[in-house]
Scaffold this motif. Structure first.
Motif, PDB file in Angstrom:
ATOM      1  N   ILE A  69      -0.921   8.185   7.348  1.00  0.00           N
ATOM      2  CA  ILE A  69      -1.561   6.963   7.837  1.00  0.00           C
ATOM      3  C   ILE A  69      -0.550   5.828   7.628  1.00  0.00           C
ATOM      4  O   ILE A  69       0.076   5.740   6.572  1.00  0.00           O
ATOM      5  N   GLY A  72      -0.350   0.001   4.918  1.00  0.00           N
ATOM      6  CA  GLY A  72      -1.261  -1.128   5.123  1.00  0.00           C
ATOM      7  C   GLY A  72      -2.619  -0.713   5.650  1.00  0.00           C
ATOM      8  O   GLY A  72      -3.510  -1.537   5.800  1.00  0.00           O
ATOM      9  N   TYR A  73      -2.779   0.584   5.953  1.00  0.00           N
ATOM     10  CA  TYR A  73      -4.048   1.114   6.464  1.00  0.00           C
ATOM     11  C   TYR A  73      -4.554   2.202   5.536  1.00  0.00           C
ATOM     12  O   TYR A  73      -3.801   2.757   4.736  1.00  0.00           O
ATOM     13  N   GLU A  74      -5.834   2.524   5.660  1.00  0.00           N
ATOM     14  CA  GLU A  74      -6.446   3.541   4.823  1.00  0.00           C
ATOM     15  C   GLU A  74      -7.432   4.335   5.674  1.00  0.00           C
ATOM     16  O   GLU A  74      -8.220   3.747   6.418  1.00  0.00           O
ATOM     17  N   THR A 113     -11.543   8.398   0.649  1.00  0.00           N
ATOM     18  CA  THR A 113     -10.438   7.793   1.380  1.00  0.00           C
ATOM     19  C   THR A 113      -9.294   8.799   1.484  1.00  0.00           C
ATOM     20  O   THR A 113      -9.264   9.797   0.750  1.00  0.00           O
ATOM     21  N   VAL A 140      -3.399   2.341  15.994  1.00  0.00           N
ATOM     22  CA  VAL A 140      -3.010   1.206  15.166  1.00  0.00           C
ATOM     23  C   VAL A 140      -2.282   0.168  16.012  1.00  0.00           C
ATOM     24  O   VAL A 140      -2.564  -1.032  15.932  1.00  0.00           O
ATOM     25  N   GLU A 144      -3.693  -3.585  16.705  1.00  0.00           N
ATOM     26  CA  GLU A 144      -2.891  -4.762  16.379  1.00  0.00           C
ATOM     27  C   GLU A 144      -2.685  -5.637  17.610  1.00  0.00           C
ATOM     28  O   GLU A 144      -2.734  -6.860  17.521  1.00  0.00           O
TER      29      GLU A 144
END
Length: 158
Positions: A69, A72-74, A113, A140, A144
């Protein structure tokens, strides 16, 4: 639309677990825990490349590719609930028959997670252009681009 929240408190508090989702090239008609998982699922990392794995499931050889991933993302594993977020806007201020009813925001409970997942293929490692392999990166970038502010858009293009 959905909102992700931590599980409701029970008698004993739950901490968020970390897991590794696996996308298998088959359909399994079971949704829940499995006793003695090691009996059925024992992936082995490749000696040359730790991002590649091999496993056997019901006698069939599967080859897997680890997909990270982006920073900055989860990744989140969530379960549906019947709860809804309380209304955030006042629909009474909008008049007329053409006014659209705002769709309720459903609540999902965060169960675990993850920072990456494994995509599996029959006897072959999934290609780099496999939809599940490149999907996260594309989503992503798309998200964005959708959320970039107008001033940032002009700066990004220069």
């Amino acid at each position: 639309m959905f909102a992700i929240q931590p599980p409701q408190q029970t008698a004993e508090p739950k901490s968020s677990k970390n897991c590794t989702p696996n996308i298998l090239p088959c359909r399994i008609h079971h949704d829940g825990p499995v006793n003695s998982l090691d009996r059925y699922w024992t992936p082995v990392s490749d000696e040359k490349d730790k991002n590649l794995q091999t496993a056997y499931f019901r006698g069939r050889k599967l080859r897997g590719r680890w997909v990270q991933i982006p920073e900055g993302y989860e990744g989140v594993v969530a379960s549906h609930t019947d709860r809804e977020m309380p209304g955030t806007t006042d629909n009474a201020s909008v008049s007329g028959e053409d006014a659209e009813q705002e769709e309720p925001v459903k609540i999902l409970e965060k169960q675990a997670t993850f920072g990456g997942y494994v995509v599996w293929g029959h006897e072959m490692i999934p290609a780099a252009d496999d939809p599940f392999v490149k999907g996260v990166e594309e989503w992503v970038k798309f998200a964005e681009a959708m959320h970039i502010e107008h001033g940032q858009e002009e700066q990004a293009s220069t």
